[in-house]
Design a protein around this motif. Structure first.
Motif, PDB file in Angstrom:
ATOM      1  N   ALA A  91      61.336  15.925  43.562  1.00  0.00           N
ATOM      2  CA  ALA A  91      60.579  16.938  42.826  1.00  0.00           C
ATOM      3  C   ALA A  91      61.505  17.487  41.758  1.00  0.00           C
ATOM      4  CB  ALA A  91      60.104  18.048  43.756  1.00  0.00           C
ATOM      5  N   ASN A  92      60.921  18.075  40.721  1.00  0.00           N
ATOM      6  CA  ASN A  92      61.757  18.550  39.614  1.00  0.00           C
ATOM      7  C   ASN A  92      61.948  20.067  39.611  1.00  0.00           C
ATOM      8  OD1 ASN A  92      59.256  19.408  38.833  1.00  0.00           O
ATOM      9  ND2 ASN A  92      59.152  18.213  36.952  1.00  0.00           N
ATOM     10  N   ASP A  93      61.608  20.749  40.715  1.00  0.00           N
ATOM     11  CA  ASP A  93      61.882  22.187  40.803  1.00  0.00           C
ATOM     12  C   ASP A  93      62.068  22.575  42.255  1.00  0.00           C
ATOM     13  OD1 ASP A  93      59.197  23.855  41.738  1.00  0.00           O
ATOM     14  OD2 ASP A  93      58.743  21.937  40.805  1.00  0.00           O
ATOM     15  N   LEU A  94      62.812  23.659  42.490  1.00  0.00           N
ATOM     16  CA  LEU A  94      63.150  24.077  43.846  1.00  0.00           C
ATOM     17  C   LEU A  94      61.931  24.536  44.630  1.00  0.00           C
ATOM     18  CD1 LEU A  94      66.512  26.026  43.397  1.00  0.00           C
ATOM     19  CD2 LEU A  94      66.161  23.721  44.294  1.00  0.00           C
ATOM     20  N   GLU A  95      61.000  25.196  43.986  1.00  0.00           N
ATOM     21  CA  GLU A  95      59.815  25.660  44.706  1.00  0.00           C
ATOM     22  C   GLU A  95      59.000  24.479  45.211  1.00  0.00           C
ATOM     23  OE1 GLU A  95      57.230  27.882  46.711  1.00  0.00           O
ATOM     24  OE2 GLU A  95      59.133  28.532  45.855  1.00  0.00           O
ATOM     25  N   GLY A  96      58.951  23.394  44.418  1.00  0.00           N
ATOM     26  CA  GLY A  96      58.261  22.190  44.873  1.00  0.00           C
ATOM     27  C   GLY A  96      58.926  21.600  46.104  1.00  0.00           C
ATOM     28  N   LEU A  97      60.263  21.593  46.118  1.00  0.00           N
ATOM     29  CA  LEU A  97      60.991  21.108  47.294  1.00  0.00           C
ATOM     30  C   LEU A  97      60.764  22.028  48.490  1.00  0.00           C
ATOM     31  CD1 LEU A  97      64.427  20.057  45.741  1.00  0.00           C
ATOM     32  CD2 LEU A  97      62.564  18.558  46.458  1.00  0.00           C
ATOM     33  N   HIS A  98      60.749  23.321  48.226  1.00  0.00           N
ATOM     34  CA  HIS A  98      60.515  24.303  49.293  1.00  0.00           C
ATOM     35  C   HIS A  98      59.156  24.064  49.949  1.00  0.00           C
ATOM     36  CE1 HIS A  98      60.709  28.851  50.487  1.00  0.00           C
ATOM     37  NE2 HIS A  98      60.848  28.038  51.512  1.00  0.00           N
ATOM     38  N   ARG A  99      58.134  23.859  49.133  1.00  0.00           N
ATOM     39  CA  ARG A  99      56.790  23.606  49.652  1.00  0.00           C
ATOM     40  C   ARG A  99      56.742  22.292  50.438  1.00  0.00           C
ATOM     41  NH1 ARG A  99      52.474  26.372  46.976  1.00  0.00           N
ATOM     42  NH2 ARG A  99      53.238  27.827  45.403  1.00  0.00           N
ATOM     43  N   ALA A 100      57.428  21.275  49.918  1.00  0.00           N
ATOM     44  CA  ALA A 100      57.440  19.979  50.606  1.00  0.00           C
ATOM     45  C   ALA A 100      58.109  20.093  51.971  1.00  0.00           C
ATOM     46  CB  ALA A 100      58.153  18.939  49.741  1.00  0.00           C
ATOM     47  N   ALA A 101      59.191  20.853  52.041  1.00  0.00           N
ATOM     48  CA  ALA A 101      59.878  21.041  53.326  1.00  0.00           C
ATOM     49  C   ALA A 101      59.003  21.811  54.299  1.00  0.00           C
ATOM     50  CB  ALA A 101      61.204  21.763  53.111  1.00  0.00           C
ATOM     51  N   ARG A 102      58.299  22.851  53.813  1.00  0.00           N
ATOM     52  CA  ARG A 102      57.406  23.609  54.684  1.00  0.00           C
ATOM     53  C   ARG A 102      56.239  22.758  55.154  1.00  0.00           C
ATOM     54  NH1 ARG A 102      57.442  27.738  50.636  1.00  0.00           N
ATOM     55  NH2 ARG A 102      55.170  27.648  50.538  1.00  0.00           N
ATOM     56  N   SER A 103      55.918  21.714  54.397  1.00  0.00           N
ATOM     57  CA  SER A 103      54.844  20.802  54.790  1.00  0.00           C
ATOM     58  C   SER A 103      55.360  19.670  55.667  1.00  0.00           C
ATOM     59  CB  SER A 103      54.175  20.217  53.534  1.00  0.00           C
ATOM     60  OG  SER A 103      53.575  21.236  52.770  1.00  0.00           O
ATOM     61  N   SER A 104      56.601  19.794  56.134  1.00  0.00           N
ATOM     62  CA  SER A 104      57.202  18.842  57.083  1.00  0.00           C
ATOM     63  C   SER A 104      57.388  17.446  56.497  1.00  0.00           C
ATOM     64  CB  SER A 104      56.350  18.762  58.366  1.00  0.00           C
ATOM     65  OG  SER A 104      56.244  20.028  58.977  1.00  0.00           O
ATOM     66  N   LEU A 105      57.776  17.394  55.208  1.00  0.00           N
ATOM     67  CA  LEU A 105      57.980  16.098  54.563  1.00  0.00           C
ATOM     68  C   LEU A 105      59.416  15.617  54.619  1.00  0.00           C
ATOM     69  CD1 LEU A 105      55.678  16.416  51.415  1.00  0.00           C
ATOM     70  CD2 LEU A 105      55.198  15.319  53.613  1.00  0.00           C
ATOM     71  N   GLY A 106      60.357  16.483  55.028  1.00  0.00           N
ATOM     72  CA  GLY A 106      61.730  16.024  55.113  1.00  0.00           C
ATOM     73  C   GLY A 106      62.734  17.160  55.160  1.00  0.00           C
ATOM     74  N   ILE A 107      63.999  16.780  54.968  1.00  0.00           N
ATOM     75  CA  ILE A 107      65.118  17.716  54.977  1.00  0.00           C
ATOM     76  C   ILE A 107      65.433  18.091  53.538  1.00  0.00           C
ATOM     77  CG2 ILE A 107      67.500  18.060  55.743  1.00  0.00           C
ATOM     78  CD1 ILE A 107      67.000  15.496  57.521  1.00  0.00           C
ATOM     79  N   VAL A 108      65.736  19.364  53.311  1.00  0.00           N
ATOM     80  CA  VAL A 108      65.938  19.831  51.946  1.00  0.00           C
ATOM     81  C   VAL A 108      67.205  20.668  51.852  1.00  0.00           C
ATOM     82  CG1 VAL A 108      64.592  21.950  52.258  1.00  0.00           C
ATOM     83  CG2 VAL A 108      64.769  20.921  49.973  1.00  0.00           C
ATOM     84  N   SER A 109      67.848  20.616  50.693  1.00  0.00           N
ATOM     85  CA  SER A 109      68.957  21.510  50.387  1.00  0.00           C
ATOM     86  C   SER A 109      68.432  22.625  49.497  1.00  0.00           C
ATOM     87  CB  SER A 109      70.072  20.739  49.656  1.00  0.00           C
ATOM     88  OG  SER A 109      71.056  21.637  49.168  1.00  0.00           O
ATOM     89  N   LEU A 110      68.615  23.881  49.949  1.00  0.00           N
ATOM     90  CA  LEU A 110      68.116  25.037  49.204  1.00  0.00           C
ATOM     91  C   LEU A 110      69.169  26.143  49.207  1.00  0.00           C
ATOM     92  CD1 LEU A 110      64.473  25.345  50.587  1.00  0.00           C
ATOM     93  CD2 LEU A 110      65.122  24.531  48.311  1.00  0.00           C
TER      94      LEU A 110
END
Length: 206
Positions: A91-110
């Motif tokens: 994803a090209n923004d942190l909020e998009g990654l945050h949403r993806a992680a909350r949707s159980s799509l993977g591990i994220v660095s935030l």
């Protein structure tokens, strides 16, 4: 700020070559997170060797050094373990990654400031942490003793020290009669064992 089109700014890092006044606010570190729903059935993530066959959520096209270093430390850690089977969702923004992680799509660095005690995400790989960055309050030198600038700094510092909410979705949910938002702590537990902030997913277990 130099053109006086703005009075203050909040930026990352102390800049040596500047005539602006800089005042330290707080430091934040990047960490790895995942949702309980994602971890369910996959086992704990305590060390990099546990990353095999996991999905990493990756920031692409970072716009500055802070984002580039913070977003890449987790993938760099995985590459040190030579784990070619990792699936990367981008994803090209942190909020998009945050949403993806909350949707159980993977591990994220935030960065830590994107989460609080109500977050549905939980830390993983806790023996490893990403880079740390200092946040500074910046203004023109002639405004450093301004009372209104000082008042705003104190307000900002108090909100940083005691954040109420960080999620846009939660803060936008309110009573149609009195406009009051829901109280903090509305975490429910599903029969699958996942505990999460129900206002983040409109009541659906992630």
């Amino acid at each position: 700020l130099r053109k006086r089109e703005a009075d203050i700014a909040v930026r990352i890092g102390f800049h040596e070559e500047t005539d602006l006044f800089q005042r330290y606010l707080i430091s934040y570190r990047w960490r790895a997170y995942a949702s309980p729903g994602y971890l369910l059935g996959r086992g704990p993530l305590n060390d990099t060797s546990d990353l095999n066959n996991h999905s990493l959520l990756q920031l692409v096209n970072p716009t500055n050094r802070w984002l580039a270093e913070g977003a890449s430390w987790l993938t760099d850690l995985a590459e040190q373990e030579t784990l070619p089977s990792l699936t990367q969702i981008q994803a090209n923004d942190l909020e998009g990654l945050h949403r993806a992680a909350r949707s159980s799509l993977g591990i994220v660095s935030l960065p830590e400031f994107m989460l609080d005690e109500l977050s549905p995400l939980e830390p993983v790989l806790t023996d490893h942490t990403g880079p740390e960055f200092d946040i500074y309050f910046v203004c023109a030198r002639e405004l450093r003793d301004s009372e209104r600038v000082q008042v705003f700094f104190d307000f900002l510092k108090s909100r940083i020290d005691k954040p109420d909410r960080v999620y846009a979705e939660s803060s936008s949910i309110q009573c149609p009669e009195c406009n009051e938002p829901p109280p903090d702590g509305k975490r429910w537990k599903c029969t699958c064992g996942t505990a999460w902030n129900t206002f983040e997913t409109q009541g659906c277990c992630p």
